[in-house]
Motif scaffolding. Structure first.
Motif, PDB file in Angstrom:
ATOM      1  N   VAL A  30      84.368  97.442  37.849  1.00 15.66           N
ATOM      2  CA  VAL A  30      85.131  97.508  36.601  1.00 15.66           C
ATOM      3  C   VAL A  30      84.960  98.852  35.906  1.00 15.66           C
ATOM      4  CG1 VAL A  30      85.221  95.019  36.275  1.00 15.66           C
ATOM      5  CG2 VAL A  30      83.388  96.297  35.205  1.00 15.66           C
ATOM      6  N   LEU A  31      83.812  99.486  36.047  1.00 13.26           N
ATOM      7  CA  LEU A  31      83.683 100.845  35.505  1.00 13.26           C
ATOM      8  C   LEU A  31      84.562 101.807  36.295  1.00 13.26           C
ATOM      9  CD1 LEU A  31      79.885 101.192  34.643  1.00 13.26           C
ATOM     10  CD2 LEU A  31      81.811 101.000  33.073  1.00 13.26           C
ATOM     11  N   TYR A  33      87.417 101.119  37.592  1.00 10.26           N
ATOM     12  CA  TYR A  33      88.791 100.963  37.108  1.00 10.26           C
ATOM     13  C   TYR A  33      89.071 101.877  35.918  1.00 10.26           C
ATOM     14  CZ  TYR A  33      89.138  96.501  39.695  1.00 10.26           C
ATOM     15  OH  TYR A  33      89.173  95.522  40.654  1.00 10.26           O
ATOM     16  N   THR A  34      88.085 102.064  35.078  1.00 14.01           N
ATOM     17  CA  THR A  34      88.321 102.835  33.853  1.00 14.01           C
ATOM     18  C   THR A  34      88.382 104.329  34.089  1.00 14.01           C
ATOM     19  OG1 THR A  34      85.980 103.035  33.221  1.00 14.01           O
ATOM     20  CG2 THR A  34      87.166 101.056  32.481  1.00 14.01           C
ATOM     21  N   ILE A  35      87.921 104.798  35.248  1.00 18.80           N
ATOM     22  CA  ILE A  35      87.998 106.234  35.524  1.00 18.80           C
ATOM     23  C   ILE A  35      89.154 106.588  36.450  1.00 18.80           C
ATOM     24  CG2 ILE A  35      85.537 106.609  35.126  1.00 18.80           C
ATOM     25  CD1 ILE A  35      85.222 106.745  38.215  1.00 18.80           C
ATOM     26  N   CYS A  36      89.884 105.588  36.903  1.00 17.27           N
ATOM     27  CA  CYS A  36      90.998 105.833  37.820  1.00 17.27           C
ATOM     28  C   CYS A  36      92.203 106.404  37.087  1.00 17.27           C
ATOM     29  CB  CYS A  36      91.399 104.536  38.519  1.00 17.27           C
ATOM     30  SG  CYS A  36      90.221 104.010  39.752  1.00 17.27           S
ATOM     31  N   GLU A 105      92.863  98.666  27.723  1.00 18.50           N
ATOM     32  CA  GLU A 105      92.243  98.217  28.968  1.00 18.50           C
ATOM     33  C   GLU A 105      90.849  98.798  29.183  1.00 18.50           C
ATOM     34  OE1 GLU A 105      95.322  99.459  28.803  1.00 18.50           O
ATOM     35  OE2 GLU A 105      96.633  97.834  29.432  1.00 18.50           O
ATOM     36  N   LYS A 106      90.668 100.077  28.853  1.00 23.45           N
ATOM     37  CA  LYS A 106      89.361 100.697  29.095  1.00 23.45           C
ATOM     38  C   LYS A 106      88.257  99.980  28.325  1.00 23.45           C
ATOM     39  CE  LYS A 106      90.714 105.283  30.490  1.00 23.45           C
ATOM     40  NZ  LYS A 106      90.591 106.714  30.301  1.00 23.45           N
ATOM     41  N   VAL A 107      88.531  99.615  27.092  1.00 19.84           N
ATOM     42  CA  VAL A 107      87.525  98.914  26.288  1.00 19.84           C
ATOM     43  C   VAL A 107      87.212  97.560  26.917  1.00 19.84           C
ATOM     44  CG1 VAL A 107      87.090  97.831  24.052  1.00 19.84           C
ATOM     45  CG2 VAL A 107      88.108 100.108  24.150  1.00 19.84           C
ATOM     46  N   TYR A 109      87.449  96.590  30.163  1.00 24.53           N
ATOM     47  CA  TYR A 109      86.687  96.702  31.398  1.00 24.53           C
ATOM     48  C   TYR A 109      85.291  97.271  31.155  1.00 24.53           C
ATOM     49  CZ  TYR A 109      90.613  95.302  34.249  1.00 24.53           C
ATOM     50  OH  TYR A 109      91.610  94.592  34.825  1.00 24.53           O
ATOM     51  N   ARG A 110      85.162  98.217  30.270  1.00 28.82           N
ATOM     52  CA  ARG A 110      83.817  98.758  29.971  1.00 28.82           C
ATOM     53  C   ARG A 110      82.980  97.714  29.258  1.00 28.82           C
ATOM     54  NH1 ARG A 110      85.480 105.021  28.575  1.00 28.82           N
ATOM     55  NH2 ARG A 110      86.020 105.510  30.738  1.00 28.82           N
TER      56      ARG A 110
END
Length: 114
Positions: A30-31, A33-36, A105-107, A109-110
């Motif tokens: 999940v982390l 995903y946030t950098i993709c 979304e980033k919040v 998944y993080r």
């Protein structure tokens, strides 16, 4: 492939280690995903879903089996599945939708990884 080796995995690792491996893979996924920057990058992290599911599900089934009286094993597994795949999915989807709507979304998944 991992679930087909469940007996060996449980004998060598045990529930606690399998669950830990599943959670570490989940956090990395999940982390990731946030950098993709695009959807193709997400595909690189998807194999970790198989490891996450196999390890966590196998550990959960074995743990419930170990704490449930033998005459109630089916009921114990049914309750676990109802909570995990019923209540868990419902609360996760509802809560996740609100978080995405309010923060993105980033919040989501993080936060899930922390």
């Amino acid at each position: 492939p991992l679930l087909s080796q469940s007996k060996i995995l449980l004998e060598r690792c045990g529930c606690r280690l399998l669950f830990s491996i599943g959670l570490v893979c989940y956090i990395v996924r999940v982390l990731g995903y946030t950098i993709c920057p695009n959807g193709w990058c997400v595909v690189a992290f998807e194999p970790l879903h198989g490891v996450t599911f196999a390890c966590c599900h196998l550990a959960a089934v074995q743990y419930v089996s170990s704490i449930t009286p033998e005459e109630q094993l089916t009921t114990g597994q049914g309750v676990m599945c109802s909570i995990q795949q019923g209540l868990g999915y419902f609360v996760g989807t509802l809560g996740g939708g609100f978080v995405i709507q309010l923060f993105g979304e980033k919040v989501l998944y993080r936060g899930a990884a922390s």
